[in-house]
Structure formats: C-alpha cells, structure tokens
Design an enzyme around this catalytic site. Structure first.
Site, PDB file in Angstrom:
ATOM      1  N   ASP A 198      64.634  56.841  12.304  1.00  0.00           N
ATOM      2  CA  ASP A 198      63.880  56.128  11.282  1.00  0.00           C
ATOM      3  C   ASP A 198      63.234  54.860  11.825  1.00  0.00           C
ATOM      4  OD1 ASP A 198      64.335  57.761   8.868  1.00  0.00           O
ATOM      5  OD2 ASP A 198      66.434  57.273   9.192  1.00  0.00           O
ATOM      6  N   GLU A 233      65.819  48.109  10.979  1.00  0.00           N
ATOM      7  CA  GLU A 233      65.575  46.760  11.475  1.00  0.00           C
ATOM      8  C   GLU A 233      66.117  45.740  10.475  1.00  0.00           C
ATOM      9  OE1 GLU A 233      64.292  45.580  14.373  1.00  0.00           O
ATOM     10  OE2 GLU A 233      64.367  47.667  15.053  1.00  0.00           O
TER      11      GLU A 233
END
Length: 299
Positions: A67, A271
């Site tokens: 992802d 992130e």
C-alpha cells in the site's frame, strides 16, 4: 499484447528477488510488450522515475509493492502538471495489499501486470491531508495505527496480514483512546476515539473492513470511529456485532477536520503523520487507474 503501449514498473526494492515476477516480465517482453523496470531505494525515487516515465512517453506507471508503494506512486502522479500523465497500474507485492485486494487486483504477477497494461483507465479520487500529503486507500488513527506501525517485519513476512491482529492481541496493554474533535459535512463529533478510519478505500490492517461502504469515485471520504467509552466491552461488542454496535460512529463527507489536545498519529497507507490539527479533503477524479471491470469500489 503487442498492440499496447509501453509501461514503466516502479518496483519496491523488497520485491527484486521475486522469481514469478521476473518470469512474468520476461514472458510479456517475449510477446512484444515494452516494460521498463526501475527499483526504489529511498524516498523520492518514485517521483524521479515518473519524470523519466513521462520522458519515455509510457501510458502506464505500475506500482509494484504494498500500500505504501502504491500511495507513493499515486501521489507523485497526482502532483504531475500538464497533459499526457500516465495512468496508474497496480502490482500487489506487500504484506497486506489492502487497496489492491479491495479493488480486485489479481494476486498472480502475470495477471496483475496484464491488467495494469491493458485494463481500462478509470478516473478515481485520492485524499489530501493538510494540503500536502496524500493517501489513496485509508487514514487510520488510534490503537490500530500503533499496532500496525509496531508489528515486527519478520512477523509480517511470516504471517502476512494476520500478523497485525496477533500483535494487537499481544499488546492489549497499550489499549487507550485518543481524545479529539472531528467535523465535516453533517458531522460534528467529539470524544474518546479508540480507532479512527477515514476511507477512500474500504480496508486496512490486513483486511479489516473499517469503511465497508467506501467508493473510490464518489467524491466522498467515509468516516468510522470506534469510541473509547468502557474500552474493553466496547471493543468486544464491536467485534461481535459491528453493524449493531452503539460504539461506532459513521459518516461521509468531502472533507474532514480533526483537532486534538495531544498528538495523534495517523497511518496514511503505511506512512505515519503526527500532529494535533488535520484537514483531510477528497480530490475527485484526481488520477486514472487501471482496474478490473467488476471493481467493487466503483459506483
């Protein structure tokens, strides 16, 4: 496949020893398909490779990884200026592959590559945070984010997506909510949040359907909050009967603001982003993505 234009595959460095992928690329090249392959080493590589892809005139930039890789490539494409911006193709090679799984990308490298090269390019949305950082799939906050970021790499490599659940059960001692206020169109909530899911896509954390009604081309973000009142009973009742739980707050909006008295960390497709003030807005039809014709996340 010989009639299709060239593509550039941006491959996460962890996937370089993938023998089936090497075989798939070699076979497509034998069939006359032009595929450039570039391997990422550090942050910023995807943006540089997309600049190269545009100079080469390829029709598709394929994100090969999990992802985080997909999001990095998608974000760089969204920030491109001018005409003839390549479409996004997806080759799932990560631990969880939440976005790829939810939109119906095949697991087999050869099938995924063929779809990425020859599939229809559909306009889809992407979300932007604080006018800078983007996510294509989901932003998650709270306990789930801490578990995802702390799960050991060896455990993920051995067990895949279920590793997040196992690590979460082991770390139940860290279970605590985040106090915050969330606003949006027809949304005004404040309280203690155990889990926050803000979805352009539907699932995160190795298959957890946090935003089961989300669509990637409806111009909306889907919000789901698991509240933190009476934490353990709330969590158990939600896992047992998620659709009927009084501890779940849901909504949809083209934008959301989140404010908190203390730092909150959101996981944006892998992130982390930490702060006390966030504005998240959808960028409708921001990029073109090659998807299967029966993709369940399209309206």
């Amino acid at each position: 496949m010989t009639t299709f234009p060239a593509s550039l595959l941006i491959l996460n460095g962890k996937g370089t020893d993938n023998a089936p992928l090497r075989d798939a690329v070699a076979q497509l090249r034998k069939e006359g398909v032009e595929i450039h392959v570039r391997v990422t080493w550090e942050k910023g590589d995807a943006e540089r490779y997309i600049d190269e892809a545009r100079r080469l005139g390829v029709a598709t930039v394929i994100a090969g990884g999990g992802d985080g890789t997909i999001n990095e490539v998608a974000t760089a494409l969204v920030h491109c200026q001018g005409d003839d911006i390549p479409a996004l193709g997806i080759l799932p090679l990560g631990t969880a592959n939440d976005f790829a799984t939810s939109v119906g990308i095949p697991d087999e490298p050869e099938k995924a590559l063929k779809l990425a090269i020859a599939g229809n390019a559909i306009e889809i949305d992407i979300a932007q945070v604080n006018d800078e950082t983007c996510f294509i799939n989901m932003a998650t906050g709270g306990f789930g984010t801490r578990i995802t970021s702390e799960t050991p790499e060896k455990l993920k490599a051995a067990l895949g997506g279920i590793s997040y659940l196992i690590h979460g059960l082991v770390r139940m001692d860290t279970l605590k909510p985040d106090r915050c206020e969330i606003r949006g169109e027809n949304i005004n909530w404040q309280g203690d949040a155990l889990v926050i899911g803000i979805g352009n896509g539907r699932q995160a954390g190795g298959g957890q359907q946090l935003c089961p009604d989300a669509l990637i081309n409806d111009g909306l973000l889907n919000l789901r909050i698991l509240t933190g009142e009476e934490i353990l009973p709330a969590l158990l009742s939600t896992l047992a009967k998620a659709g009927q739980s009084p501890n779940i707050i849901e909504g949809a909006s083209s934008w959301l603001t989140i404010s908190a008295p203390n730092d909150i960390t959101f996981n944006l497709d892998g992130e982390p982003l930490t702060g006390r003030e966030f504005r998240i807005e959808i960028l409708p039809s921001a990029l073109r993505c090659r998807l299967p014709p029966d993709c369940p996340l399209l309206r």
